[in-house]
Structure formats: structure tokens, C-alpha cells
Design a protein around this motif. Structure first.
Motif, PDB file in Angstrom:
ATOM      1  N   LEU A  58       0.877  -1.148   0.060  1.00 55.95           N
ATOM      2  CA  LEU A  58      -0.124   0.072  -0.203  1.00 55.95           C
ATOM      3  C   LEU A  58       0.713   1.252  -0.065  1.00 55.95           C
ATOM      4  O   LEU A  58       0.518   2.441  -0.612  1.00 55.95           O
ATOM      5  N   ALA A  59       2.090   1.398   0.693  1.00 54.71           N
ATOM      6  CA  ALA A  59       2.917   2.271   0.702  1.00 54.71           C
ATOM      7  C   ALA A  59       3.508   2.653  -0.592  1.00 54.71           C
ATOM      8  O   ALA A  59       3.521   3.703  -1.065  1.00 54.71           O
ATOM      9  N   GLY A  60       3.733   1.462  -1.249  1.00 54.15           N
ATOM     10  CA  GLY A  60       4.421   1.818  -2.817  1.00 54.15           C
ATOM     11  C   GLY A  60       3.272   2.244  -3.683  1.00 54.15           C
ATOM     12  O   GLY A  60       3.602   3.200  -4.346  1.00 54.15           O
ATOM     13  N   ILE A  61       2.313   1.727  -3.581  1.00 51.21           N
ATOM     14  CA  ILE A  61       0.955   2.277  -4.490  1.00 51.21           C
ATOM     15  C   ILE A  61       0.787   3.838  -3.932  1.00 51.21           C
ATOM     16  O   ILE A  61       0.558   4.775  -4.956  1.00 51.21           O
ATOM     17  N   ALA A  62       0.889   4.231  -2.681  1.00 52.62           N
ATOM     18  CA  ALA A  62       0.595   5.477  -2.229  1.00 52.62           C
ATOM     19  C   ALA A  62       1.642   6.460  -2.850  1.00 52.62           C
ATOM     20  O   ALA A  62       1.423   7.761  -3.194  1.00 52.62           O
ATOM     21  N   ILE A  63       2.875   5.967  -2.787  1.00 57.22           N
ATOM     22  CA  ILE A  63       4.164   6.603  -3.371  1.00 57.22           C
ATOM     23  C   ILE A  63       3.727   6.835  -4.763  1.00 57.22           C
ATOM     24  O   ILE A  63       4.184   7.910  -5.401  1.00 57.22           O
ATOM     25  N   ASP A 118      12.569   1.361   6.672  1.00 58.54           N
ATOM     26  CA  ASP A 118      12.895   2.356   7.545  1.00 58.54           C
ATOM     27  C   ASP A 118      11.477   3.463   7.787  1.00 58.54           C
ATOM     28  O   ASP A 118      11.530   4.328   6.835  1.00 58.54           O
ATOM     29  N   TYR A 119      10.591   2.916   8.604  1.00 56.64           N
ATOM     30  CA  TYR A 119       9.335   3.474   8.332  1.00 56.64           C
ATOM     31  C   TYR A 119       9.518   4.973   9.095  1.00 56.64           C
ATOM     32  O   TYR A 119       8.586   5.480   8.687  1.00 56.64           O
ATOM     33  N   LEU A 120      10.386   5.070   9.791  1.00 51.76           N
ATOM     34  CA  LEU A 120      10.580   6.535  10.349  1.00 51.76           C
ATOM     35  C   LEU A 120      10.794   7.382   9.302  1.00 51.76           C
ATOM     36  O   LEU A 120      10.213   8.548   9.098  1.00 51.76           O
ATOM     37  N   ASP A 121      11.711   7.124   8.267  1.00 52.11           N
ATOM     38  CA  ASP A 121      12.246   8.062   7.365  1.00 52.11           C
ATOM     39  C   ASP A 121      10.995   7.997   6.458  1.00 52.11           C
ATOM     40  O   ASP A 121      10.550   9.140   5.683  1.00 52.11           O
ATOM     41  N   LEU A 122      10.183   7.064   6.007  1.00 51.97           N
ATOM     42  CA  LEU A 122       9.155   7.018   5.178  1.00 51.97           C
ATOM     43  C   LEU A 122       7.987   7.989   5.734  1.00 51.97           C
ATOM     44  O   LEU A 122       7.383   8.779   5.051  1.00 51.97           O
ATOM     45  N   GLY A 126       6.493  11.420   3.661  1.00 51.70           N
ATOM     46  CA  GLY A 126       5.152  11.748   3.873  1.00 51.70           C
ATOM     47  C   GLY A 126       4.502  13.003   4.422  1.00 51.70           C
ATOM     48  O   GLY A 126       3.816  13.735   3.686  1.00 51.70           O
ATOM     49  N   ASP A 127       5.244  13.173   5.455  1.00 50.29           N
ATOM     50  CA  ASP A 127       4.920  14.546   6.367  1.00 50.29           C
ATOM     51  C   ASP A 127       5.624  15.602   5.285  1.00 50.29           C
ATOM     52  O   ASP A 127       4.773  16.600   5.457  1.00 50.29           O
ATOM     53  N   GLY A 161       2.334   8.641   5.252  1.00 47.57           N
ATOM     54  CA  GLY A 161       2.567   8.801   6.806  1.00 47.57           C
ATOM     55  C   GLY A 161       1.848   7.945   7.618  1.00 47.57           C
ATOM     56  O   GLY A 161       2.439   7.086   8.770  1.00 47.57           O
ATOM     57  N   VAL A 162       0.467   7.693   7.505  1.00 44.71           N
ATOM     58  CA  VAL A 162      -0.243   6.598   8.234  1.00 44.71           C
ATOM     59  C   VAL A 162       0.254   5.342   8.043  1.00 44.71           C
ATOM     60  O   VAL A 162       0.334   4.607   9.014  1.00 44.71           O
ATOM     61  N   ILE A 163       0.565   4.973   6.672  1.00 48.08           N
ATOM     62  CA  ILE A 163       1.090   3.482   6.561  1.00 48.08           C
ATOM     63  C   ILE A 163       2.427   3.312   7.140  1.00 48.08           C
ATOM     64  O   ILE A 163       2.370   2.155   7.787  1.00 48.08           O
ATOM     65  N   ALA A 164       3.201   4.153   7.077  1.00 46.24           N
ATOM     66  CA  ALA A 164       4.585   4.368   7.930  1.00 46.24           C
ATOM     67  C   ALA A 164       4.304   3.888   9.401  1.00 46.24           C
ATOM     68  O   ALA A 164       5.023   3.423   9.923  1.00 46.24           O
ATOM     69  N   SER A 165       3.383   4.789  10.273  1.00 46.32           N
ATOM     70  CA  SER A 165       3.010   4.493  11.491  1.00 46.32           C
ATOM     71  C   SER A 165       2.312   3.189  11.589  1.00 46.32           C
ATOM     72  O   SER A 165       2.802   2.505  12.589  1.00 46.32           O
TER      73      SER A 165
END
Length: 168
Positions: A58-63, A118-122, A126-127, A161-165
Motif C-alpha cells: 500500500l505504501a508503494g501504491i501511495a508513493i 525505515d518507516y520513520l524516514d518514510l 510523507g510529512d 505517513g499513516v501507512i508508515a506509522s
């Protein structure tokens, strides 16, 4: 010949149904954490990969969606910039062009953050997308001609950002 299976077929079917439901709920979980859940469901849900996607997919799709949106908006910004003589609008469109350039830079870094998990960096990427586009929208004092484009990209930044969290 009769074969003995360690797990009866009904348990295997039940396990598969639970896994399918859990996968499908990733999209629901992500979108429930977004300010505009309907937008999230509509936009992420429109991609045929989404119903069976986990957080990373989902993160890849959103990106991808965010990158396409930002890339499509930049020529509009440049066209608006070239078509005005108003010094304030020129300044606003120059600011927006820079904001969208910065958002695209973050979106170019995001896949590598995702690959490294690296979800913090992801989340930071997003932010950054959200903040850059928010600044573009609010540089206009009496209404932006980019409101629809800015809203879409802001929401995609939030989704990333939500996905990374959620993926942590």
C-alpha cells in the motif's frame, strides 16, 4: 486411497479466509487513520493491487500515486506562472513550483526508505510532501488555483505517513 492430513480441510479454508480478511483490512486500517477516509478508500482502492496488499505494498501504491500527481501538477504550475503578469502571483507560483519540487524529492527518496523498512524516514517523507503542498496552498491569500491538486497530494502525503506509522 485415503490420505491422512494433519489439518482438516475446513481448518485450511478457515485459515485462508482469515488471511484474506486480514489482508483486505490493511486498506481499511490505513484509511481509518486518515482525515479523509472516503478519499483514501476511493484513491487507494482504485488500484487493483490494493485489496490484497499489505502495508508495504500500500505504501508503494501511495508513493506511485503521489509521484504521478505531483509530476502532473508541475506543468500546470509553470503554465500559470508564464500566463500571469501579477508580481504576487508570480511569487506564489514560484513558491509552489519549489514546493512541488521538494515534494517530488521526498517522493523519490520514499521508495528507498520503504525498501529498507525505515518507516520513520518514510513517515518523514510523507510529512514533507504534506507540508510542502500545504505551504503552496496557503501562499495564496484569496484562493489557490491549485486547490484540487494540492488537496489530492496533501492527502496522499498523509496516507504515506499513516501507512508508515501502522507498519512499524
Amino acid at each position: 486411497m485415503f490420505h491422512y492430513y494433519k489439518y482438516p480441510l475446513s481448518y485450511v479454508c478457515l485459515l485462508n479466509m482469515v488471511l484474506i480478511f486480514a489482508r483486505a483490512s490493511f486498506l481499511e486500517n490505513v484509511c481509518s487513520g486518515c482525515k479523509d477516509k472516503a478519499f483514501c478508500m476511493r484513491v487507494l482502492g482504485s488500484d487493483p493491487r490494493s485489496p490484497n496488499a499489505g502495508y508495504d505494498e500500500l505504501a508503494g501504491i501511495a508513493i506511485e500515486l503521489a509521484s504521478a500527481s505531483a509530476t502532473a501538477t508541475q506543468p500546470k504550475i509553470l503554465s500559470l506562472l508564464r500566463s500571469t503578469k501579477d508580481p504576487q502571483l508570480i511569487s506564489n507560483f514560484q513558491t509552489c513550483n519549489e514546493n512541488y519540487g521538494n515534494a517530488l524529492d521526498s517522493l523519490r527518496r520514499a521508495p528507498e526508505s520503504l525498501k529498507r523498512r525505515d518507516y520513520l524516514d518514510l513517515h518523514l517523507q510523507g510529512d514533507t510532501v504534506f507540508e510542502e503542498v500545504y505551504q503552496c496552498e496557503h501562499v495564496f491569500k484569496s484562493g489557490s488555483p491549485l486547490t484540487n491538486e494540492n488537496y489530492r497530494l496533501e492527502q496522499l502525503g498523509i496516507i504515506i505517513g499513516v501507512i508508515a506509522s501502522d507498519a512499524k
